[in-house]
Design a protein around this motif. Structure first.
Motif, PDB file in Angstrom:
ATOM      1  N   ASP A  56      81.635  59.582  38.998  1.00  0.00           N
ATOM      2  CA  ASP A  56      80.330  59.677  39.664  1.00  0.00           C
ATOM      3  C   ASP A  56      80.423  60.575  40.896  1.00  0.00           C
ATOM      4  O   ASP A  56      81.151  60.252  41.838  1.00  0.00           O
ATOM      5  CB  ASP A  56      79.876  58.277  40.066  1.00  0.00           C
ATOM      6  N   PRO A  57      79.695  61.697  40.910  1.00  0.00           N
ATOM      7  CA  PRO A  57      79.775  62.612  42.053  1.00  0.00           C
ATOM      8  C   PRO A  57      79.424  61.959  43.392  1.00  0.00           C
ATOM      9  O   PRO A  57      80.026  62.288  44.419  1.00  0.00           O
ATOM     10  CB  PRO A  57      78.783  63.726  41.705  1.00  0.00           C
ATOM     11  N   ALA A  58      78.485  61.034  43.399  1.00  0.00           N
ATOM     12  CA  ALA A  58      78.099  60.382  44.656  1.00  0.00           C
ATOM     13  C   ALA A  58      79.245  59.543  45.216  1.00  0.00           C
ATOM     14  O   ALA A  58      79.480  59.525  46.437  1.00  0.00           O
ATOM     15  CB  ALA A  58      76.856  59.522  44.447  1.00  0.00           C
ATOM     16  N   TYR A  59      79.963  58.845  44.364  1.00  0.00           N
ATOM     17  CA  TYR A  59      81.128  58.079  44.821  1.00  0.00           C
ATOM     18  C   TYR A  59      82.228  59.011  45.324  1.00  0.00           C
ATOM     19  O   TYR A  59      82.924  58.694  46.286  1.00  0.00           O
ATOM     20  CB  TYR A  59      81.677  57.190  43.712  1.00  0.00           C
ATOM     21  N   THR A  60      82.385  60.154  44.670  1.00  0.00           N
ATOM     22  CA  THR A  60      83.388  61.125  45.116  1.00  0.00           C
ATOM     23  C   THR A  60      83.086  61.590  46.534  1.00  0.00           C
ATOM     24  O   THR A  60      83.976  61.640  47.386  1.00  0.00           O
ATOM     25  CB  THR A  60      83.447  62.331  44.156  1.00  0.00           C
ATOM     26  N   VAL A  61      81.832  61.897  46.804  1.00  0.00           N
ATOM     27  CA  VAL A  61      81.416  62.315  48.146  1.00  0.00           C
ATOM     28  C   VAL A  61      81.654  61.185  49.145  1.00  0.00           C
ATOM     29  O   VAL A  61      82.152  61.413  50.256  1.00  0.00           O
ATOM     30  CB  VAL A  61      79.930  62.760  48.143  1.00  0.00           C
ATOM     31  N   ALA A  62      81.330  59.960  48.755  1.00  0.00           N
ATOM     32  CA  ALA A  62      81.532  58.810  49.646  1.00  0.00           C
ATOM     33  C   ALA A  62      83.016  58.628  49.973  1.00  0.00           C
ATOM     34  O   ALA A  62      83.370  58.362  51.127  1.00  0.00           O
ATOM     35  CB  ALA A  62      80.965  57.542  49.008  1.00  0.00           C
ATOM     36  N   ALA A  63      83.873  58.765  48.974  1.00  0.00           N
ATOM     37  CA  ALA A  63      85.314  58.619  49.205  1.00  0.00           C
ATOM     38  C   ALA A  63      85.822  59.701  50.145  1.00  0.00           C
ATOM     39  O   ALA A  63      86.567  59.419  51.094  1.00  0.00           O
ATOM     40  CB  ALA A  63      86.077  58.665  47.875  1.00  0.00           C
ATOM     41  N   LYS A  64      85.412  60.929  49.926  1.00  0.00           N
ATOM     42  CA  LYS A  64      85.830  62.018  50.807  1.00  0.00           C
ATOM     43  C   LYS A  64      85.387  61.756  52.246  1.00  0.00           C
ATOM     44  O   LYS A  64      86.141  62.011  53.194  1.00  0.00           O
ATOM     45  CB  LYS A  64      85.266  63.349  50.314  1.00  0.00           C
ATOM     46  N   GLY A  65      84.185  61.249  52.408  1.00  0.00           N
ATOM     47  CA  GLY A  65      83.688  60.924  53.745  1.00  0.00           C
ATOM     48  C   GLY A  65      84.489  59.817  54.398  1.00  0.00           C
ATOM     49  O   GLY A  65      84.793  59.872  55.599  1.00  0.00           O
ATOM     50  N   LEU A  66      84.840  58.799  53.622  1.00  0.00           N
ATOM     51  CA  LEU A  66      85.646  57.698  54.148  1.00  0.00           C
ATOM     52  C   LEU A  66      87.010  58.197  54.608  1.00  0.00           C
ATOM     53  O   LEU A  66      87.474  57.838  55.692  1.00  0.00           O
ATOM     54  CB  LEU A  66      85.805  56.625  53.070  1.00  0.00           C
ATOM     55  N   PHE A  67      87.633  59.039  53.821  1.00  0.00           N
ATOM     56  CA  PHE A  67      88.942  59.586  54.194  1.00  0.00           C
ATOM     57  C   PHE A  67      88.845  60.420  55.473  1.00  0.00           C
ATOM     58  O   PHE A  67      89.707  60.334  56.341  1.00  0.00           O
ATOM     59  CB  PHE A  67      89.532  60.431  53.068  1.00  0.00           C
ATOM     60  N   ALA A  68      87.793  61.206  55.581  1.00  0.00           N
ATOM     61  CA  ALA A  68      87.627  62.054  56.766  1.00  0.00           C
ATOM     62  C   ALA A  68      87.375  61.205  58.014  1.00  0.00           C
ATOM     63  O   ALA A  68      88.005  61.434  59.062  1.00  0.00           O
ATOM     64  CB  ALA A  68      86.471  63.041  56.555  1.00  0.00           C
ATOM     65  N   ARG A  69      86.486  60.219  57.904  1.00  0.00           N
ATOM     66  CA  ARG A  69      86.197  59.361  59.059  1.00  0.00           C
ATOM     67  C   ARG A  69      87.405  58.548  59.491  1.00  0.00           C
ATOM     68  O   ARG A  69      87.595  58.271  60.668  1.00  0.00           O
ATOM     69  CB  ARG A  69      85.022  58.427  58.748  1.00  0.00           C
ATOM     70  N   GLY A  70      88.235  58.152  58.533  1.00  0.00           N
ATOM     71  CA  GLY A  70      89.417  57.354  58.835  1.00  0.00           C
ATOM     72  C   GLY A  70      90.645  58.179  59.169  1.00  0.00           C
ATOM     73  O   GLY A  70      91.701  57.639  59.439  1.00  0.00           O
ATOM     74  N   HIS A  71      90.504  59.509  59.130  1.00  0.00           N
ATOM     75  CA  HIS A  71      91.617  60.427  59.414  1.00  0.00           C
ATOM     76  C   HIS A  71      92.798  60.183  58.469  1.00  0.00           C
ATOM     77  O   HIS A  71      93.951  60.165  58.891  1.00  0.00           O
ATOM     78  CB  HIS A  71      92.056  60.318  60.877  1.00  0.00           C
ATOM     79  N   PHE A  72      92.479  60.012  57.194  1.00  0.00           N
ATOM     80  CA  PHE A  72      93.502  59.839  56.164  1.00  0.00           C
ATOM     81  C   PHE A  72      93.771  61.191  55.517  1.00  0.00           C
ATOM     82  O   PHE A  72      93.269  61.503  54.443  1.00  0.00           O
ATOM     83  CB  PHE A  72      93.054  58.813  55.117  1.00  0.00           C
ATOM     84  N   ALA A  73      94.573  62.000  56.180  1.00  0.00           N
ATOM     85  CA  ALA A  73      94.839  63.366  55.714  1.00  0.00           C
ATOM     86  C   ALA A  73      95.590  63.394  54.387  1.00  0.00           C
ATOM     87  O   ALA A  73      95.498  64.379  53.645  1.00  0.00           O
ATOM     88  CB  ALA A  73      95.619  64.133  56.773  1.00  0.00           C
ATOM     89  N   SER A  74      96.319  62.345  54.068  1.00  0.00           N
ATOM     90  CA  SER A  74      97.087  62.328  52.824  1.00  0.00           C
ATOM     91  C   SER A  74      96.245  61.872  51.626  1.00  0.00           C
ATOM     92  O   SER A  74      96.745  61.811  50.512  1.00  0.00           O
ATOM     93  CB  SER A  74      98.308  61.421  52.964  1.00  0.00           C
ATOM     94  N   CYS A  75      94.975  61.561  51.874  1.00  0.00           N
ATOM     95  CA  CYS A  75      94.090  61.074  50.811  1.00  0.00           C
ATOM     96  C   CYS A  75      93.044  62.117  50.450  1.00  0.00           C
ATOM     97  O   CYS A  75      92.526  62.821  51.312  1.00  0.00           O
ATOM     98  CB  CYS A  75      93.372  59.808  51.265  1.00  0.00           C
TER      99      CYS A  75
END
Length: 111
Positions: A56-75
């Protein structure tokens, strides 16, 4: 979904197994059907590179946003169909927990 405490125990066991095998390259983890990416973030404690595959493209965008906000550079997360994805062999650990509801598709994914 799989309880987080159970997931962490499995991820830690997979990490210990890789250590016992003497893996000496950056370890790669993939969550097939990652949704918003929470399990991918949890796996970052154990693996060098953690990715989420999401249909699901919307979930993909949400996951990318979560990683960016949490500073999870390895994700990271990417949109793809788990049934046609061809790079599974590039990962050390592959996790999925019912990424689809149809049993015949689950069997196809496992095969």
């Amino acid at each position: 979904t799989l309880p987080n405490s159970t997931f962490v125990a499995y991820a830690h066991a997979a990490y210990r197994t890789l250590l016992a095998l003497g893996v000496n390259h950056p370890t790669r983890f993939l969550d097939v059907g990652c949704g918003t990416g929470f399990k991918v973030m949890m796996a970052a404690r154990y693996f060098d590179e953690c990715e989420g595959l999401e249909y699901d493209p919307a979930y993909t965008v949400a996951a990318k946003g979560l990683f960016a906000r949490g500073h999870f550079a390895s994700c990271s997360a990417f949109q793809a169909d788990g049934l046609t994805h061809e790079a599974y062999d590039t990962y050390d650990v592959i996790y999925f927990y019912r990424p689809m509801r149809e049993d015949d598709q689950l069997q196809e994914l496992e095969a």
